[in-house]
Design a protein around this motif. Structure first.
Motif, short mmCIF file in Angstrom:
data_model
loop_
_atom_site.label_atom_id
_atom_site.label_comp_id
_atom_site.label_asym_id
_atom_site.label_seq_id
_atom_site.Cartn_x
_atom_site.Cartn_y
_atom_site.Cartn_z
N GLY A 26 0.78 -1.23 0.00
CA GLY A 26 0.00 0.00 0.00
C GLY A 26 0.81 1.28 0.00
N VAL A 27 2.12 1.18 0.18
CA VAL A 27 2.99 2.35 0.16
C VAL A 27 3.67 2.40 -1.21
N ALA A 78 8.86 -6.10 8.64
CA ALA A 78 8.25 -5.42 7.50
C ALA A 78 7.46 -4.21 7.96
N GLN A 79 6.70 -4.35 9.02
CA GLN A 79 5.87 -3.24 9.47
C GLN A 79 6.73 -2.06 9.89
N ASP A 83 6.49 1.45 8.07
CA ASP A 83 6.17 2.64 8.85
C ASP A 83 7.21 3.74 8.61
N GLN A 84 8.47 3.37 8.54
CA GLN A 84 9.53 4.35 8.27
C GLN A 84 9.37 4.95 6.87
N ARG A 90 5.31 11.08 4.22
CA ARG A 90 4.55 12.17 4.83
C ARG A 90 5.42 13.41 5.00
N ALA A 91 6.67 13.22 5.39
CA ALA A 91 7.59 14.36 5.58
C ALA A 91 7.86 15.05 4.24
#
Length: 103
Positions: A26-27, A78-79, A83-84, A90-91
């Protein structure tokens, strides 16, 4: 430890630089396709690849991708990596665009 994560190539973003857009759980991330560019780049769209530090290192099949993602989720690695990556996205999205003509 080196961590390679399966992702699916969904688009070619910059053919001249051999860059593509990969979706990883999803990323979406831009990755270098140079290590796997053994065919015309447009034929890589839809392929699953093993991604490490922004490079598509190997083409893998969908079953291998699913099994690897599941194993990584079970390990919790993986998570954390996803997340990173999402935090980095987002940044970047929140940072102001450079002024026209700025270098």
């Amino acid at each position: 430890m080196c961590l390679g994560i399966p992702g699916q190539i969904i688009a070619i973003s910059d053919p001249a630089r051999q860059m593509g857009l990969a979706e990883i759980s999803g990323v979406r991330r831009e990755v270098s396709l140079a290590p796997v560019a053994d065919r015309p780049l447009h034929r890589l769209v839809g392929e699953w690849v093993l991604i490490h530090v922004g490079f598509a290192m190997a083409i893998i099949d969908e079953a291998e991708a699913a099994a690897t993602l599941e194993a990584l989720r079970e390990l919790g690695e993986a998570q954390e990596a996803l997340d990173q990556m999402a935090e980095g996205d987002r940044a970047l999205a929140a940072s102001p665009a450079p002024a026209e003509g700025a270098v």
